[in-house]
Motif scaffolding. Sequence first.
Motif, PDB file in Angstrom:
ATOM      1  N   ILE A 173     117.400  69.873  73.842  1.00  8.39           N
ATOM      2  CA  ILE A 173     118.778  69.496  74.140  1.00  8.39           C
ATOM      3  C   ILE A 173     119.674  70.343  73.240  1.00  8.39           C
ATOM      4  O   ILE A 173     119.552  70.285  72.009  1.00  8.39           O
ATOM      5  N   LEU A 174     120.557  71.141  73.846  1.00  7.52           N
ATOM      6  CA  LEU A 174     121.444  72.008  73.074  1.00  7.52           C
ATOM      7  C   LEU A 174     122.715  71.290  72.645  1.00  7.52           C
ATOM      8  O   LEU A 174     123.283  71.596  71.600  1.00  7.52           O
ATOM      9  N   PHE A 175     123.179  70.346  73.462  1.00  9.59           N
ATOM     10  CA  PHE A 175     124.359  69.557  73.107  1.00  9.59           C
ATOM     11  C   PHE A 175     124.378  68.293  73.943  1.00  9.59           C
ATOM     12  O   PHE A 175     124.046  68.317  75.126  1.00  9.59           O
ATOM     13  N   ASP A 176     124.799  67.197  73.334  1.00 13.49           N
ATOM     14  CA  ASP A 176     124.960  65.926  74.035  1.00 13.49           C
ATOM     15  C   ASP A 176     126.055  65.162  73.305  1.00 13.49           C
ATOM     16  O   ASP A 176     125.820  64.608  72.231  1.00 13.49           O
ATOM     17  N   GLY A 177     127.268  65.184  73.871  1.00 14.71           N
ATOM     18  CA  GLY A 177     128.355  64.497  73.205  1.00 14.71           C
ATOM     19  C   GLY A 177     129.663  64.575  73.957  1.00 14.71           C
ATOM     20  O   GLY A 177     129.752  65.151  75.039  1.00 14.71           O
ATOM     21  N   ALA A 178     130.690  64.016  73.352  1.00 15.01           N
ATOM     22  CA  ALA A 178     132.020  63.968  73.955  1.00 15.01           C
ATOM     23  C   ALA A 178     132.721  65.318  73.793  1.00 15.01           C
ATOM     24  O   ALA A 178     132.601  65.968  72.747  1.00 15.01           O
ATOM     25  N   VAL A 179     133.425  65.732  74.844  1.00 13.30           N
ATOM     26  CA  VAL A 179     134.198  66.975  74.828  1.00 13.30           C
ATOM     27  C   VAL A 179     135.565  66.729  75.462  1.00 13.30           C
ATOM     28  O   VAL A 179     135.742  65.807  76.248  1.00 13.30           O
ATOM     29  N   ASP A 180     136.512  67.606  75.122  1.00 17.14           N
ATOM     30  CA  ASP A 180     137.846  67.558  75.719  1.00 17.14           C
ATOM     31  C   ASP A 180     137.925  68.415  76.976  1.00 17.14           C
ATOM     32  O   ASP A 180     138.640  68.095  77.910  1.00 17.14           O
ATOM     33  N   ARG A 181     137.190  69.531  76.953  1.00 17.29           N
ATOM     34  CA  ARG A 181     137.125  70.418  78.122  1.00 17.29           C
ATOM     35  C   ARG A 181     135.900  71.305  77.989  1.00 17.29           C
ATOM     36  O   ARG A 181     135.361  71.475  76.894  1.00 17.29           O
ATOM     37  N   VAL A 182     135.471  71.860  79.114  1.00 18.20           N
ATOM     38  CA  VAL A 182     134.346  72.790  79.110  1.00 18.20           C
ATOM     39  C   VAL A 182     134.585  73.846  80.189  1.00 18.20           C
ATOM     40  O   VAL A 182     135.028  73.534  81.288  1.00 18.20           O
ATOM     41  N   GLU A 227     139.088  66.152  82.105  1.00 18.90           N
ATOM     42  CA  GLU A 227     138.854  64.741  82.414  1.00 18.90           C
ATOM     43  C   GLU A 227     139.266  64.419  83.851  1.00 18.90           C
ATOM     44  O   GLU A 227     140.256  64.938  84.363  1.00 18.90           O
ATOM     45  N   ASN A 228     138.468  63.595  84.511  1.00 20.62           N
ATOM     46  CA  ASN A 228     138.680  63.154  85.899  1.00 20.62           C
ATOM     47  C   ASN A 228     138.575  64.290  86.922  1.00 20.62           C
ATOM     48  O   ASN A 228     139.183  64.220  87.989  1.00 20.62           O
ATOM     49  N   HIS A 229     137.804  65.301  86.612  1.00 19.30           N
ATOM     50  CA  HIS A 229     137.569  66.410  87.542  1.00 19.30           C
ATOM     51  C   HIS A 229     136.857  65.885  88.787  1.00 19.30           C
ATOM     52  O   HIS A 229     136.079  64.939  88.722  1.00 19.30           O
ATOM     53  N   ALA A 230     137.117  66.514  89.916  1.00 20.65           N
ATOM     54  CA  ALA A 230     136.428  66.158  91.164  1.00 20.65           C
ATOM     55  C   ALA A 230     134.931  66.411  91.022  1.00 20.65           C
ATOM     56  O   ALA A 230     134.522  67.344  90.321  1.00 20.65           O
ATOM     57  N   PRO A 231     134.100  65.620  91.686  1.00 17.38           N
ATOM     58  CA  PRO A 231     132.656  65.853  91.636  1.00 17.38           C
ATOM     59  C   PRO A 231     132.302  67.233  92.189  1.00 17.38           C
ATOM     60  O   PRO A 231     132.920  67.695  93.153  1.00 17.38           O
ATOM     61  N   LEU A 232     131.309  67.866  91.571  1.00 15.35           N
ATOM     62  CA  LEU A 232     130.827  69.154  92.079  1.00 15.35           C
ATOM     63  C   LEU A 232     129.447  69.453  91.548  1.00 15.35           C
ATOM     64  O   LEU A 232     129.016  68.906  90.538  1.00 15.35           O
ATOM     65  N   GLY A 291     126.378  84.195  81.097  1.00 18.78           N
ATOM     66  CA  GLY A 291     127.701  84.146  80.482  1.00 18.78           C
ATOM     67  C   GLY A 291     127.712  83.158  79.340  1.00 18.78           C
ATOM     68  O   GLY A 291     126.699  82.992  78.652  1.00 18.78           O
ATOM     69  N   GLU A 292     128.846  82.503  79.149  1.00 13.70           N
ATOM     70  CA  GLU A 292     128.983  81.539  78.059  1.00 13.70           C
ATOM     71  C   GLU A 292     129.534  80.213  78.574  1.00 13.70           C
ATOM     72  O   GLU A 292     130.431  80.188  79.414  1.00 13.70           O
ATOM     73  N   ILE A 293     128.978  79.142  78.046  1.00 11.35           N
ATOM     74  CA  ILE A 293     129.588  77.824  78.191  1.00 11.35           C
ATOM     75  C   ILE A 293     130.471  77.663  76.957  1.00 11.35           C
ATOM     76  O   ILE A 293     130.016  77.867  75.830  1.00 11.35           O
ATOM     77  N   VAL A 294     131.734  77.347  77.180  1.00 11.64           N
ATOM     78  CA  VAL A 294     132.677  77.170  76.080  1.00 11.64           C
ATOM     79  C   VAL A 294     133.223  75.748  76.177  1.00 11.64           C
ATOM     80  O   VAL A 294     133.800  75.376  77.192  1.00 11.64           O
ATOM     81  N   TYR A 295     133.013  74.962  75.124  1.00 13.63           N
ATOM     82  CA  TYR A 295     133.532  73.600  75.132  1.00 13.63           C
ATOM     83  C   TYR A 295     134.319  73.320  73.869  1.00 13.63           C
ATOM     84  O   TYR A 295     134.147  73.989  72.842  1.00 13.63           O
ATOM     85  N   VAL A 296     135.226  72.341  73.969  1.00  8.62           N
ATOM     86  CA  VAL A 296     136.021  71.905  72.828  1.00  8.62           C
ATOM     87  C   VAL A 296     135.640  70.462  72.524  1.00  8.62           C
ATOM     88  O   VAL A 296     135.734  69.590  73.393  1.00  8.62           O
ATOM     89  N   ALA A 297     135.170  70.250  71.295  1.00  5.95           N
ATOM     90  CA  ALA A 297     134.773  68.920  70.832  1.00  5.95           C
ATOM     91  C   ALA A 297     135.321  68.723  69.427  1.00  5.95           C
ATOM     92  O   ALA A 297     135.150  69.606  68.571  1.00  5.95           O
ATOM     93  N   GLU A 298     136.005  67.624  69.206  1.00  6.94           N
ATOM     94  CA  GLU A 298     136.593  67.313  67.899  1.00  6.94           C
ATOM     95  C   GLU A 298     137.480  68.447  67.402  1.00  6.94           C
ATOM     96  O   GLU A 298     137.463  68.798  66.223  1.00  6.94           O
TER      97      GLU A 298
END
Length: 77
Positions: free
Chosen positions: A11-20, A33-38, A45-52
């Motif tokens: 597991i590389l990450f498991d937690g709360a984020v503001d955006r990804v 938040e509240n993005h449509a299902p997909l 490439g890169e996954i970029v997320y913002v947490a804390e």
Amino acid sequence: MILRVISTEKILFDGAVDRVTLPGSCGPFTVLENHAPLISTLLRGEIVYVAEGKEVKIAVEGGIVEVRDNQIAVCLN
């Protein structure tokens, strides 16, 4: 939102984020938040997320992502 990024080894990450932002096969896209299902395939490439308040990048070779009910599940190749 909860982001889970897993590979076959760990597991590389498991937690709360503001955006990804993810490298989708039709181009990069950002999930808020509240993005449509997909469901989408991911390319190299890169996954970029913002947490804390901190931006974190994870290099990826590809995979799939499912977004549903503020849960983002990423399975990497």
